[in-house]
Design an enzyme around this catalytic site. Structure first.
Site, mmCIF file in Angstrom:
data_model
loop_
_atom_site.group_PDB
_atom_site.id
_atom_site.type_symbol
_atom_site.label_atom_id
_atom_site.label_comp_id
_atom_site.label_asym_id
_atom_site.label_seq_id
_atom_site.Cartn_x
_atom_site.Cartn_y
_atom_site.Cartn_z
ATOM 1 N N ASP A 8 -86.632 -71.378 22.248
ATOM 2 C CA ASP A 8 -87.240 -70.440 21.299
ATOM 3 C C ASP A 8 -86.497 -70.607 19.969
ATOM 4 O OD1 ASP A 8 -88.705 -68.177 20.263
ATOM 5 O OD2 ASP A 8 -86.909 -66.979 20.559
ATOM 6 N N SER A 9 -87.012 -69.940 18.941
ATOM 7 C CA SER A 9 -86.345 -69.972 17.643
ATOM 8 C C SER A 9 -85.020 -69.202 17.662
ATOM 9 C CB SER A 9 -87.268 -69.362 16.595
ATOM 10 O OG SER A 9 -87.669 -68.073 17.006
ATOM 11 N N HIS B 209 -90.762 -61.072 20.923
ATOM 12 C CA HIS B 209 -89.995 -59.841 20.659
ATOM 13 C C HIS B 209 -90.712 -58.571 21.122
ATOM 14 C CE1 HIS B 209 -87.649 -62.531 18.235
ATOM 15 N NE2 HIS B 209 -86.890 -61.562 17.754
ATOM 16 N N GLU C 36 -85.168 -56.530 16.888
ATOM 17 C CA GLU C 36 -83.788 -57.034 16.854
ATOM 18 C C GLU C 36 -82.794 -55.940 16.471
ATOM 19 O OE1 GLU C 36 -83.093 -60.801 14.981
ATOM 20 O OE2 GLU C 36 -84.704 -61.755 16.130
ATOM 21 N N CYS D 155 -91.769 -69.450 22.912
ATOM 22 C CA CYS D 155 -91.944 -68.943 21.559
ATOM 23 C C CYS D 155 -93.430 -69.046 21.268
ATOM 24 C CB CYS D 155 -91.147 -69.814 20.591
ATOM 25 S SG CYS D 155 -91.456 -69.458 18.851
ATOM 26 N N CYS E 246 -95.951 -62.264 20.897
ATOM 27 C CA CYS E 246 -94.678 -62.629 20.266
ATOM 28 C C CYS E 246 -93.581 -62.266 21.254
ATOM 29 C CB CYS E 246 -94.495 -61.881 18.953
ATOM 30 S SG CYS E 246 -92.874 -62.125 18.198
#
Ligand code: DGL
Length: 268
Positions: A10-11, A186, A152, A73, A184
């Site tokens: 993932d990023s 997140h 985050e 991702c 996504c």
């Protein structure tokens, strides 16, 4: 071959929501994770740039002899999955197809909402995957870039997150969606708040959970399920200093994150 680890990239920290599901659903498998923290976020970058990053991240994991690659991702899956699958010898699983499949299973009125990064939404990858499965489905997509920093920061329960969600989701709710794909990595952290905002009539689809199911199916189909060696603890690599990854990643993983190794971008 079956004794090898699964590679996940993932990023940054987001893919840890997928890794967490993999550990839960296929606990006997060893996992190697790469978070490209030096170049995060991918969601605001152009497709050619994300494609290049994805090739490099995949190359790093393939050099470690992984038996299957998980593109954990949404943005990278949206723009790079086909290319990665074409150029690599091992099975490659992305997060979009599994989430889309589940959404088609659960929708009753055929009106599906999709939320994700700007890159994912701009790519139209979810529309294509959903409409390939059922041509008459209506897809309403919205980029929600502020969700990533809110997740985050650990602000899922704050009023500010609720306000932002209402603003982003109002146009989708006006279209009478009955299913919302969390497109996504997140967004699983915001699930409870998002469910409150959309109400009980809208079913949320968590692509992390669906991806782990798809990985289990692929392992079985390719006879790659771990047979003998007990799972090693996951190995984590990042392309920038590990401090933030360790701190923020714990919430994504659901446990303390340890043993993170930094690799230079030249090394991937
Ligand atoms: N992992 C990304 C995704 O799922 C979100 C973070 C980023 O933009 O890099 O699209």
């Amino acid at each position: 071959m079956s004794e090898r680890a699964i590679g996940v990239f993932d990023s940054g920290v987001g893919g840890l929501t997928v890794l967490r599901e993999l550990r839960c659903q296929i606990p006997d498998e060893s996992l190697v994770y790469l978070g490209d923290t030096a170049r995060v976020p991918y969601g605001t970058k152009s497709s050619p740039t994300v494609l290049r990053y994805a090739h490099e991240a995949a190359g790093f994991l393939l050099n470690r002899q992984v038996k299957l690659l998980v593109v954990a991702c949404n943005t990278a899956s949206a723009v790079a999955l086909d290319e990665l699958a074409k150029h690599n010898q091992v099975p490659v699983v992305g997060v979009i197809e599994p989430g889309a499949r589940r959404a088609l299973e659960v929708t009753r009125n055929g009106r599906i909402g999709v939320v994700g990064t700007e890159g994912t939404i701009r790519s139209g990858a979810y529309e294509r995957a959903l409409q390939a499965g059922r041509a008459d489905v209506m897809v309403h997509a919205a980029a929600c870039p502020l969700f990533v920093p809110l997740a985050e920061e650990g602000w899922a329960g704050h009023d500010v997150a609720r306000l932002v969600a209402r603003e982003y989701l109002a146009p989708l709710l006006e279209k009478n969606i009955d299913t919302l794909v969390l497109g996504c990595t997140h967004y699983p952290l915001l699930k409870q708040m998002l469910q409150e905002v959309v109400g009980p009539g809208v079913q949320l689809v968590d692509s992390a959970q669906e991806t782990a199911k798809a990985v289990a199916v692929q392992l079985k189909e390719h006879q790659l399920l771990q047979q003998t060696t007990p799972a090693q603890p996951p190995r984590y690599f990042v392309t920038d200093i590990p401090d933030r990854f360790e701190r923020v990643g714990g919430a994504f993983l659901g446990e303390k994150l340890q043993g993170v190794t930094t690799v230079s971008l030249e090394g991937i």
